[in-house]
Design a protein around this motif. Structure first.
Motif, PDB file in Angstrom:
ATOM      1  N   CYS A 104     -33.661 -64.548-118.350  1.00 18.99           N
ATOM      2  CA  CYS A 104     -34.818 -64.002-117.628  1.00 18.99           C
ATOM      3  C   CYS A 104     -35.301 -62.694-118.252  1.00 18.99           C
ATOM      4  O   CYS A 104     -36.482 -62.353-118.149  1.00 18.99           O
ATOM      5  CB  CYS A 104     -34.455 -63.780-116.163  1.00 18.99           C
ATOM      6  N   MET A 105     -34.397 -61.963-118.899  1.00 19.89           N
ATOM      7  CA  MET A 105     -34.765 -60.712-119.552  1.00 19.89           C
ATOM      8  C   MET A 105     -35.393 -60.965-120.919  1.00 19.89           C
ATOM      9  O   MET A 105     -36.288 -60.239-121.361  1.00 19.89           O
ATOM     10  CB  MET A 105     -33.510 -59.843-119.706  1.00 19.89           C
ATOM     11  N   LEU A 106     -34.918 -62.028-121.604  1.00 16.73           N
ATOM     12  CA  LEU A 106     -35.420 -62.393-122.931  1.00 16.73           C
ATOM     13  C   LEU A 106     -35.880 -63.851-122.889  1.00 16.73           C
ATOM     14  O   LEU A 106     -35.169 -64.741-123.347  1.00 16.73           O
ATOM     15  CB  LEU A 106     -34.312 -62.224-123.975  1.00 16.73           C
ATOM     16  N   PRO A 107     -37.053 -64.132-122.327  1.00 13.39           N
ATOM     17  CA  PRO A 107     -37.503 -65.529-122.147  1.00 13.39           C
ATOM     18  C   PRO A 107     -37.978 -66.162-123.450  1.00 13.39           C
ATOM     19  O   PRO A 107     -39.163 -66.394-123.667  1.00 13.39           O
ATOM     20  CB  PRO A 107     -38.637 -65.390-121.129  1.00 13.39           C
ATOM     21  N   PRO A 109     -40.976 -70.065-117.023  1.00 13.87           N
ATOM     22  CA  PRO A 109     -39.581 -70.110-117.477  1.00 13.87           C
ATOM     23  C   PRO A 109     -38.606 -69.308-116.631  1.00 13.87           C
ATOM     24  O   PRO A 109     -37.493 -69.773-116.373  1.00 13.87           O
ATOM     25  CB  PRO A 109     -39.668 -69.582-118.911  1.00 13.87           C
ATOM     26  N   VAL A 110     -38.984 -68.101-116.193  1.00 17.10           N
ATOM     27  CA  VAL A 110     -38.041 -67.260-115.454  1.00 17.10           C
ATOM     28  C   VAL A 110     -37.690 -67.891-114.114  1.00 17.10           C
ATOM     29  O   VAL A 110     -36.516 -68.049-113.762  1.00 17.10           O
ATOM     30  CB  VAL A 110     -38.627 -65.841-115.256  1.00 17.10           C
ATOM     31  N   ARG A 111     -38.694 -68.281-113.357  1.00 16.68           N
ATOM     32  CA  ARG A 111     -38.440 -68.896-112.054  1.00 16.68           C
ATOM     33  C   ARG A 111     -37.691 -70.216-112.195  1.00 16.68           C
ATOM     34  O   ARG A 111     -36.766 -70.519-111.431  1.00 16.68           O
ATOM     35  CB  ARG A 111     -39.772 -69.119-111.327  1.00 16.68           C
ATOM     36  N   THR A 112     -38.075 -70.988-113.192  1.00  9.94           N
ATOM     37  CA  THR A 112     -37.438 -72.288-113.394  1.00  9.94           C
ATOM     38  C   THR A 112     -35.974 -72.146-113.779  1.00  9.94           C
ATOM     39  O   THR A 112     -35.108 -72.875-113.275  1.00  9.94           O
ATOM     40  CB  THR A 112     -38.187 -73.082-114.471  1.00  9.94           C
ATOM     41  N   LEU A 113     -35.672 -71.215-114.676  1.00 10.17           N
ATOM     42  CA  LEU A 113     -34.282 -71.007-115.087  1.00 10.17           C
ATOM     43  C   LEU A 113     -33.396 -70.671-113.897  1.00 10.17           C
ATOM     44  O   LEU A 113     -32.317 -71.234-113.723  1.00 10.17           O
ATOM     45  CB  LEU A 113     -34.199 -69.890-116.132  1.00 10.17           C
TER      46      LEU A 113
END
Length: 553
Positions: free
Chosen positions: A117-120, A293-297
């Motif tokens: 989440c920090m490095l998408p 990507p962040v929410r999905t991860l």
């Protein structure tokens, strides 16, 4: 109007924010002279920026979930419980390890989620180690590249596919090892072609196989519950006339009988458990192609862990309910086949369900190949593989065909090794070096918390979980070298061979880095510099260029 999913693809050919100075390539095979170099002035903040793949963001939540869960639930639950029960000796300790493995896997997942989440960006540990360990220069990247190419094969699930396919056909895999390897190689080649030439069709197929796999595991749980609640008497093993009891599960007083409380034994069993849970960070390798990507991860990975933990525990209970413990210990990789055979008999559908396990293994190979091909592409993009321009390109079919080929070749080589019990050895060799990377990413996460508190962290790992992961990684690295009672020197050396192979690969990576980036530049009077380039298909790459020491960028 352009849809949100197609907009990234439309922008993919534009220079990225991460590469402020680019040179548009008209010939991907051309070299760059020092006078033509456009320096890549990257800062630590550039690496935090999201990046979109040339193919665009095509993976929604369900596809990301399948990429994770289908990677997690592969051949492990159908093949490893027999080996685990055989080594630890008891039902109680075996079941405990599956639960402990889930808890520890959550610690690793938490680290991966904070990084992701920090490095998408696509690339997983490659991105995180490069970001964290920038000195010595190129060392982290080289180690990840060597590990990915040499040990990033997909052989174990291909072998399980071959074994269960033959078992469904009525043949004993032990007597047809050549056919097993032939089927495994054929599967690897077929999946490489599908993912390399038919991108969307490959995603659709792996999604379908993923849901079929979940349905199969759920069916196994329901079938064992049916045995307990109805008193149905499972079929006797093929070739015997003795009746089987309706349940094989012992009483609580005897559930721990035969337990082997040796850390060396338990650690080897844990490697197999971890292998069965590995893949929770599979989506981290393809972040550039994930929508939101962040929410999905955060949601897809957590859901996959909970689902796999519950299903794994219930399936192991199902095995112990139906198959006698001694037969489980002798089952090798065919424990699921024995389970189906005892429930339905050979003529009652056991062959069909064994074939379903083979299909499940094929689905696992598809998602692993899909993700690791992207990792290989990212390594090639950073200039750490020969023929980087070719391997980085998405031509001619809009897919990372070069990365797929890099993944396919070592997989086929390992599959063809004519060794008995190669499956278990592969699991150990794959798992051991990964503990070094787990240790490095966990330590790096703590260091970044202290050194860079300003970085945006949409997900923050629970620090005690990170410390637990560090302690376990150290314990697992040391464990193979702890001698067992009554073990001779030769037997001990043979048992730790998988650890020696893993360490040798990492040491080779260090030696390769030393020669390539330190000694050769020193002897040749040049330095390595990064130069940005853009291929015809819009892929941004980095070229490592030899610049004379008196030359100026």
């Amino acid at each position: 109007m352009t849809s949100p999913e197609s907009e990234p693809a439309a922008r993919a050919s534009e220079p990225n924010a991460e590469t402020p100075l680019l040179r548009k390539s008209t010939d991907s095979s051309s070299s760059i002279a020092p006078s033509q170099i456009f320096p890549l002035h990257r800062t630590i903040e550039d690496d935090v920026l999201p990046e979109t793949a040339v193919v665009g963001r095509t993976l929604h939540w369900s596809s990301a979930f399948i990429i994770i869960i289908s990677r997690v639930i592969g051949s492990g639950i159908f093949a490893t419980p027999g080996a685990i029960a055989s080594s630890v000796g008891s039902i109680g300790l075996s079941l405990t390890l599956w639960v402990v493995g889930a808890a520890i896997s959550w610690c690793g997942l938490a680290v991966g989620l904070e990084y992701g989440c920090m490095l998408p960006r696509s690339g997983g540990d490659k991105v995180y180690l490069e970001f964290t360990y920038r000195r010595p220069r190129f060392l982290a990247s080289t180690l990840v590249a060597v590990h990915a190419v040499v040990l990033g094969f997909t052989a174990s699930n291909c072998i399980v596919f071959g074994e269960y396919t033959l078992f469904a056909a009525g043949k004993n895999p032990a007597d047809h090892r050549g056919d097993v390897r032939l089927l495994a190689v054929g599967l690897m080649l077929a999946i490489t072609v599908v993912h390399g030439c038919f991108l969307r069709a490959g995603i659709l197929i792996q999604n379908i196989l993923g849901w079929i796999k979940l349905g199969l595991v759920a069916f196994m749980v329901v079938a064992s519950a049916f045995v307990v609640t109805t008193g149905y008497r499972p079929s006797s093993p093929i070739g015997t006339n003795s009746p089987s009891p309706s349940t094989m599960f012992p009483s609580w007083s005897s559930i721990w009988e035969g337990s082997v409380w040796n850390w060396g034994v338990i650690s080897t069993a844990l490697f197999k458990v971890f292998y069965s849970y590995s893949g929770l960070q599979n989506a981290n390798n393809v972040v550039n192609e994930i929508v939101n990507p962040v929410r999905t991860l955060k949601t897809a990975a957590t859901t996959a862990l909970v689902a796999s933990c519950v299903l794994y525990f219930l399936v192991n209970v199902a095995y112990f309910l139906v198959v006698p413990l001694e037969e489980i210990k002798e089952s090798g990789e065919l424990i699921a086949a024995l389970f189906f055979e005892r429930l339905f008999g050979r003529s009652g559908g056991g062959w069909f369900l064994s074939l379903a396990v083979a299909v499940s293994a094929a689905g696992n190979v598809m998602v692993v190949t899909f993700a690791l091909a992207r990792l290989n592409q990212e390594i090639a993009r950073q200039g750490f593989l020969p023929f980087g321009e070719i391997l980085s390109s998405t031509k001619p079919f809009g897919a990372p065909l070069g990365g797929l080929i890099v993944h396919c070749i070592p997989s086929i080589i390992v599959i063809c090794i004519p060794a008995k019990n190669i499956y278990s050895f592969i699991l150990d060799v794959e798992g051991y070096p990964g503990q070094f990377f787990s240790l490095a990413t966990s330590l790096g996460l703590i260091w970044l918390r202290w050194e860079r508190p300003d970085l945006k962290r949409p997900y923050k790992a629970f620090l005690p979980a990170v410390y637990l992961r560090i302690a376990l990684s150290v314990a697992l690295i040391v464990a193979p070298f702890v001698p067992r009672e009554g073990e001779t020197g030769g037997a001990h050396l043979f048992r730790v061979s998988y650890a020696l192979v893993g360490i040798s690969v990492l040491l080779f990576g260090v030696l390769y880095w030393l020669v390539w980036t330190v000694l050769l530049p020193k002897w040749g009077g040049y330095r390595l510099e990064e130069a940005a380039d853009v291929l015809d298909d819009g892929t941004t790459i980095t070229k490592l260029v030899a610049v004379p020491l008196d030359g100026q960028l």
